[in-house]
Each structure stands twice: as C-alpha cells, then as structure tokens.
Design a protein around this motif. Structure first.
Motif: not given
Ligand code: FES
Ligand code: FES
Lengths: 755, 156
Positions: A388, A440, A650-651, A654, A684, B133-135, B137
């Motif tokens: 982000l 990431f 969880q992230g 997603a 999203r 957005l939250c990359r 997550g």
C-alpha cells in the motif's frame, strides 16, 4: 559452550570526534542525552566489530564496550540445529548477532538487522528479549535495519523471524542476563538469585547498580557457564498476545514511514520514465527552460528531475521532451512455450534452503507400472506485490558517503546494490530501514535507493523520491509466472505410489511432496522470463501448493473419496492429520448450506514446520464466485504471539484471494497494460470473507514462521470448491477469468480479444 | 502564487500553492500532516481519505481550490483533549492493522460511516468501507473495530 570473546574499550576521553556522516543522524539523533557517547561507540563498533581480542570459544562471541552512558554488548551465535538447515542462501556466514545497548538513563536498546513491515517483528523480538531479561516489553526499544548500527541478519523474508531470529535473540538475551547478574552479584556482594534486571541497572536487596558502573568490570569478566532460556511453561511475555508496540502512533497517524520523512534542505526527486517496459532513452530534445532551482539528471537511460517541491518536480518532468525506445515483449500466448524451450534441468542442491530437485524411489517405472494414472497441467501468471505504501527513499550525501532512508526488507543487500551502482565501497553506504507500509517480498531490492542516491549526488542536497502507483508496477519486479506439470499413479486400491512434478520458472520453494508417496520426482526448471521477477510472499510455494493440492483433489474426485480422508490416508504426519480433522470439525465440513451453487473446498500444507488447512465455503453463480466463510486450522508450533499470529493468517488469506481469483499483470507489445489500481484488482472488504482461525498452540515445538504459509492454501481450496460447486476444473490462475472463459465462451469469430 | 485559507482540524491555516495542487499534497507536504497517505492517486485505495465538511473524501482527487470554507478533518484531528476517539480505541483494542499504512484512511472513512449510520450492520459496514484497501488484509478486524465503536461510541 557459553564462553565468549570479550573486548573492552576505554572510552577515549577527550578524543576528537570527527564529523562522520554515518553517525550524524538516525540513532544518535534519536536520543539527545547520550549523544556523544553513542556517537563514539557507534563509530568504533562500525570499524572494529568482529575483531575480538580474547578468544574463549568459537561458538559464541560477545563484544563488550564501555561508554559514558552505558555499554554495548554484542553476542554472536552460530545458527544451530534446525536453524542451520533453514539458513537462507543470502545469509552471511550462518551466524546471527544480537546487540544490546544498556544505559542508565535511557531504555535498553536492542539492535537488529530485521525490519518491520507490518508482520510484527518489532513486537515479537521485543517479547523475545523481554522474556529472557525478565523485563516488561516497554522497557526496550528496538533499533531495526540500520546498516551502520545493526548486525546483518540477512534480510526479513521467508518467515525466518520466528524460527531463526527469535531463538537467537533469546539465547543472546539469556546470555546477557546471566553475565550482568554475575557482575552485579560480585559488585554488590549479594547472591545471584536475589538480583534482577531493571531498565537501567541491576537491582539487589540493598541497592541498584547502574549498567555503566558494571561496564568497567566487564573487561575481566568470566562468561557465565550456562545461560538457559526460559522454558515455555514459564513464559510471561512470549506466548502472550502483546499488542503491536507502535499501535498508538498508528491510530494517531503519527507513525512515520519513509514517504513521510522530511530532512532539512530536502529536495524532491521525480523519475522520468518512458511508456514502455524497459524504456531506453533514445534522445533528449531541447525543451522549455526549467524554472530556477530545478535540475535534470541524465545518465544513460536514467532520467530524473530534482526540485524544491514535488509539484515543481512533476511539472518539470512533464516539460522534458525525451524520445523513448521500447522493445516488444514476448507475447503472453507464447509464455509457456518459452518456459519449456528455455528450461534448464533441475539440479539437486543438497543443503540449500530450497533444493531444486528432490527425488525418492523410482518414479518413472512406478508411474508407468501404475494401473491408474493422472496427468494435469497448472499455471499461474505474473502478479504484483502492490504494497500500500509505494516505495519511497530519502538519500543524502556527505563527504562522499550516502545515507538512505528506505522502507526495505533487506537493508544489507540494498547497501550492496547502492555501493555497486555508485561505484563506492559498501562502508560508504548506510541504509536506514524505515518501517514499511507493507512489502510482501517486493521491497527486497534497492532500485529506488539507487535512484534516490543518484539524484541526490547531483543535487548536493537530500532528495526524497516516492514512486507513484504506476511505477510500483513498471519499475520493479513481479511474482514469477509459472507452468506446472504433474503426473502421478495409484495402485488398484487407490493409493498413490508415483509422483512426478515439474515446475517451470516459478521456483523451488515448497516443491517437495510431503505426502507419503514412495516414488517421487520434484524438480524446478529455471527458465527465461520476459518480465523482471523476484520474491513474493511465500515465494513459489503458492504455485507448488496450488498444483499439488489441486492434483490431490482431482484424485479424491476420481476415487470418489472425501478429500480430507484421502489426504489423511496419504500422510503419516500426525500434526497434519490433526489440523485436517480438527479444522473440519470446527468448520462444519460437509455441512454446507443447501443453496444453489454452494460448495466447500479444502487444501492443506506442511510448510516451514507449520501445518495448516484451509476450509472454505463458496457460492458459484454463473461466472461469479462469492466466498462465504473460511476457517484456517493452523499449527505453527509454539504460538509466540497468538493475536499477531491470527492477524498474519487472516491477512495472508485475504491477500491470497487476489492471486487466486483475479490478480494478473497484463502486458502487450512493449507495455504493462494494467499498471494502476483501477485496472489491477486487489482484494477489498467485499471480496474477503470473515476468516476464523483455529490455532493449535504447541508450546513444546519451536515456532515456525507464519507470515507466509497461509497464503499457499487459498487458491487450491477455492479451486476445489469451484469444482464441487460447478463441475469445472480450473487449473489456471486467476480463477475468475478462467471460469468466465468456460461459462461465457467467446464467440468463435469475434474480432479482437475479449476485454 | 495564490493563497488559500483552510480550516484544518479546527484550526485556520494558510497555504501558498497553485490552485490545482491536491489537497493530499497540501496536507502532507505543506502542512506536514503526514497521517494522510498516498496510495494510488486515483481514488481507488482510500489511504488519503479525509473528511470534508463531515463527508469522507479522497484527498487525492480534491484540488485545494475546491476546498473553500469546508472544514477539513484528518486523522491528526481525531484525538480530543489528549483522549483517543472511540474508533481509535477500538482499532487498538482489535489490533485492526498490521503495517498501519491504511489505518488513517480507514479511521476517517469509518468516522463518516458512523456519523451517517450510527449502528451499521456488519454487511453495511463492509459495503461502506469497500473503497478503502488494506493490503495487509486486516479487513475482518477493521469491521470488528468499527462495530465496537458503533456500540459504545458517543462521539462517533
Ligand atoms: S491515494 Fe487517494 S484514493 Fe488512493
Ligand atoms: S495495515 Fe497494512 S495496509 Fe492495512
């Protein structure tokens, strides 16, 4: 074993401290009081570390240094046991160091080469050190990823923080604790058990001795005979859900990322890039005269602008009149062909973290002699990291040395990259890794650090460069595309006996077949890639797990067997069976709501000493897929911080949804076509279901990393569910366009490609 | 260069910038309110969300000349008298972030949501927040936090 090397520096009273650009900001600036002293130690450390005077043992080293306001202890440990096998290729010399700065008037500082990018390393490492020093976490301050101060930990990736850095930090902190207690015991004339460490000294029954007082005794110290780490059963800080340490700053908008930095006299940089991927600068035509104070830097294909404000920089960049040349990229339709044509044979690299070839038994004969055989092909495209926070760096030159603030994952590698590009020794480059607004795997390299350094050199002032979103896509690297070919054979009873697994281009991580199949060949074929590619969360384990798990699903389907039972039948690993069974129960496996198009899917993995299984319930309506709910059963050994672990899991789920369903870098001719968020879809709120986490905490088992593994099981679980819902096998990621091609086939004679 | 008088977080402020300068850049570069973040520059990510006259707006799409007298609220203005806003409290309590880069925009969007719909359902909140957005997550936790703040928050 617990011996160490020690070295004692007398503080050079009155010694002149020449200005050194390496030390004039960063840590030293952060604390005013001990500024001089720190400056001095830091420089000495910089020039002399790893030059021990005394040698007690080769297994552990300590540097011990007195300062006016405190002292620095460096403990360097060999990576032992499982950690030794797990060492990453880029890791320097299989040692990890921990540095502690004990002070009388400031919090205890812990210096580490790891960085914080949202995965919680700062909190976790604080917990580890606090646990062993028996201090509250907030008595410590982590100084992370500053190449001038911190030891080289080889970068923050591959989920190595939990399995590797935490044990090293704990051992080092336990060692420091015992050493300090020994010294204080003899200083105070008290028995050791009566003493305890505090933030500023060692407290006894009668009085407290401040850390600097102990420093003088350190020269002749005998290292502690043993320094036991706290057994898991007695943990007070580890194993607890300690909240993110800088949470308060985050919710107040006060946390400063590299893109938020402002240095005195700072100028703003702007890169001018051509429209093509890999644009070459053919000509720079004379343009309108630039405003006062704006400079242009041209060096080969490098073209950039420096100006006092960002608006001016942007305007000046737009007024330049370059002509760019582009080279056509290999058409996407030929990508797999290219991978096969340029593929190299896999090579076994015993001892490597990710060996490229793993074999057992006689897979070829076993395959051809199997009564039932299955061959499938899977693929996945290039995808982007989309952190982000776009990359941002601030570079400043002083006396031929450059300091760069950059939210990167591997400050020491970036330092090397900058040194090479600038043609200066590495010691003249200092990287200060700022906490990053996510990465990431995308912020391992130093493109932007090099660019900022180049601009700043000409500007003669600090320069900040922040990439825009488009540059994030075009100026960096992608997660590799891959082609996977799998064939396997089973006996009459439906037991798998042969497994042959080819991965083209995407990588070797997670390629091994962990199922009980007696004959197996798993190989990674490096190939030529038209686009730049590099690390991505979990590396190729996403590709390899997708192919392996979907292939298992296909077998379960052929054999008309429950996919969980089928997997359990093919593994001897009790922990894997556990996550499958317990997860299935908790999720309500087999009890999907009865509605049109609703089905469940599962995938599991055994990775990096973690065991995990994802259960997901979806609904397929035409070409649409809605994820209804999900549960991850996860066993990563000891849960060092359960709250953070859940957050990471969880992230990762997603994020995995994006790669599974819709993410894909689109390129045509010379250009990337979807280099912006309005064209490149990422998950999203509405795409991500609530993910329940069933955490199996096994305190007796060393913690495995968990930031990555969960992403690997997302795509195969969804693909399995789509098959159960619709009958379609989708073997190419992303799944939504693949489903759309089946549900809405393009009319045979349509002109042009479908949008 | 034209001068603009803005009302940011309850304080009158002036900046001398070109009329088409983005509110995002004014806040970050000229007023050093760096809590508001850049993420895409095209209204897709919500990192730059601020409140303009109480409504959530993407500050990367607003030119300074369009702001006028509308009060601008940023994440830096959420605290009152040194006390955290209930949304901030709830985000902390639920650990509704990882890297934290999306958090300021999330907080502002959530504030606008709660002032319009004080007690949203989870699905309403999910839909209303879809532009952010939250990359990392942290979506589930962010929803948890918003719903919690809606329950207890009087100032939300
Ligand atoms: S930066 Fe404004 S919406 Fe992304
Ligand atoms: S917490 Fe990292 S982007 Fe949301």
């Amino acid at each position: 074993m617990a011996a160490f090397w020690t070295r004692f520096w007398k503080r050079r009273k009155g010694a002149r401290v020449p200005e050194s650009p390496h030390l004039t900001d960063g840590l030293a600036q952060a604390r005013k009081s001990a500024y001089r002293q720190e400056t001095e130690f830091a420089r000495e450390l910089y020039h002399h570390h790893d030059l021990p005077l005394y040698r007690f043992s080769v297994t552990r080293r300590a540097l011990w240094q007195a300062l006016g306001a405190g002292f620095l202890l460096t403990v360097s440990l060999p990576l032992s046991g499982q950690q030794e096998d797990a060492v990453a290729e880029p890791s320097p010399g299989k040692r990890l160091s921990a540095r502690f700065l004990f002070q009388a008037d400031a919090p205890l500082r812990v210096l580490t080469g790891k960085i914080e990018m949202g995965q919680g390393a700062r909190t976790l490492l604080s917990q580890a050190v606090a646990e062993e020093l028996r201090l509250p976490v907030d008595a410590l301050q982590m100084v992370m990823g500053d190449t001038a101060l911190c030891p080289d930990d080889g970068g923050t990736w591959a989920s190595l923080t939990s399995p590797q850095t935490v044990p090293a930090m704990r051992a080092a902190a336990a060692f420091a604790r015992e050493l300090l207690l020994d010294l204080a015991a003899s200083h105070l004339g008290e028995s050791k058990p009566a003493l305890r460490l505090t933030a500023t000294g060692v407290a006894g029954a009668s009085r407290t001795v401040l850390y600097p007082e102990l420093a003088a005794m350190a020269a002749n110290a005998t290292p502690p005979a043993t320094a036991e780490v706290t057994p898991a059963a007695e943990w007070k800080t580890l194993g607890q859900s300690v909240p993110t340490l800088d949470g308060q700053a985050i919710v107040c908008g006060a946390k400063r990322y590299a893109s938020d930095l402002k240095l005195p006299g700072m100028q703003h940089g702007w890169m001018v890039r051509g429209p093509h991927y890999n644009s070459k600068l053919a000509v720079l035509r004379e343009g309108p005269k630039l405003p006062e104070g704006v400079g242009v830097v041209r060096d080969g294909d490098f073209l950039g602008v420096v100006a006092p404000t960002r608006e001016l920089a942007a305007a000046a960049a737009a007024s330049l009149r370059p002509i760019w040349r582009g080279v056509s990229l290999l058409p996407e339709s030929r990508l797999h062909e290219e991978f096969r044509e340029t593929a190299r044979e896999p090579v076994a690299q015993p001892g490597a973290r990710y060996p490229g070839l793993i074999t057992r038994g006689d897979p070829l004969n076993a395959f051809w002699s199997s009564p039932r055989r299955l061959e499938s092909k899977y693929s996945l495209p290039y995808i982007a990291h989309v952190p982000l926070e776009t990359r941002s760096a601030v570079a400043e030159w002083k006396y031929g040395q450059v300091t760069i603030h950059y939210g990167c994952q591997a400050p020491f590698l970036v330092r090397q990259e900058v040194a090479e590009a600038m043609g200066i020794p590495e010691l003249q480059v200092r990287i200060i890794a700022q906490d990053s607004g996510s990465a990431f795997g995308g912020k391992q390299r130093g493109e932007i650090a090099v660019e900022a350094a180049r601009l700043a050199r000409d500007a003669g002032a600090p320069v900040k460069l922040t990439w825009n979103r488009e540059e994030e896509f075009t100026a960096s690297y992608f997660r590799p595309a891959g082609l996977l070919e799998v064939r396997s054979g089973a006996d009459e009873a439906g037991r798998l006996r042969a497994w042959e697994f080819h991965n083209y281009n995407s990588g070797a991580s997670g390629i091994a077949c962990h199922y009980d199949i007696p004959h197996a060949w798993c190989g990674y074929h490096p190939a030529r890639s038209p686009l730049r590619q590099g690390s991505y969360r979990s590396l190729a384990a996403v590709a390899n797990t997708f192919a392996r798990e979907l292939h298992m699903e296909e077998w379960a389907d052929i054999l008309k067997e429950d996919p969980i039972a089928f997997r359990i039948r093919h593994t001897a690993d009790q922990r894997l069976k556990d996550v499958l069974r317990r997860g299935a129960d908790a999720f309500g496996w087999g009890r999907a709501v009865r509605m049109a198009g609703v089905a469940q899917g599962v995938a599991c993995n055994l990775e990096k000493d973690a065991r995990l299984a994802l259960f997901i319930e979806i609904q397929v309506l035409g070409a649409e897929v809605k994820l209804r709910r999900a549960l991850m059963a996860f066993d990563a050994g000891a849960a060092l911080n359960p709250h953070q672990l859940r957050n990471q899991i969880q992230g990762a789920v997603a994020q995995g949804i994006g790669g599974a369903l819709f993410e894909k870098v689109d390129y045509l001719d010379t250009r990337i076509r979807n280099a912006r968020l309005s064209r490149y879809r990422v998950p999203r709120f509405g795409d991500v279901p609530d993910v329940e986490v069933l955490l199996i905490d096994r305190r007796e088992i060393p913690a495995a990393g968990a930031g990555e593994a969960p992403i690997t099981v997302v795509a195969p679980a969804i693909a399995a569910a789509i098959h159960r819902a619709s009958g379609h096998w989708l073997r190419d990621l992303p799944l939504l366009p693949a489903l759309d091609r089946i549900v809405n086939p393009p009319p045979p004679a349509a002109d042009g490609p479908k949008a | 260069m034209p001068r603009y008088e803005l009302n940011v977080n309850g304080k009158p402020t002036t900046v001398d910038v070109q009329p088409n300068t983005l509110l995002l850049d004014v806040l970050r570069d000229h007023l050093d309110l760096t809590g508001t973040k850049y993420g895409c520059g095209e209204g897709q990510c919500g990192s730059c969300t601020v409140l303009l006259d109480g409504k959530a707006r993407k500050s990367c799409l607003v030119a300074v000349s369009q702001v006028g007298q509308q009060p601008v609220e940023t994440v830096e203005g959420l605290q009152r008298d040194g006390k955290l806003h209930p949304l901030q409290e709830a985000f902390l309590k639920h650990g509704a972030f990882q890297c934290g880069y999306c958090t300021p925009g999330m907080l502002m969007a959530a504030k606008a949501l709660l002032s319009e719909t004080p007690k949203p359902t989870r699905d309403q909140a999910r839909r209303a927040m879809n532009g952010n957005l939250c990359r990392c997550g942290a979506y589930g936790r962010i929803l948890d936090a918003i719903l919690e703040a809606a329950e207890g928050g009087s100032r939300a």
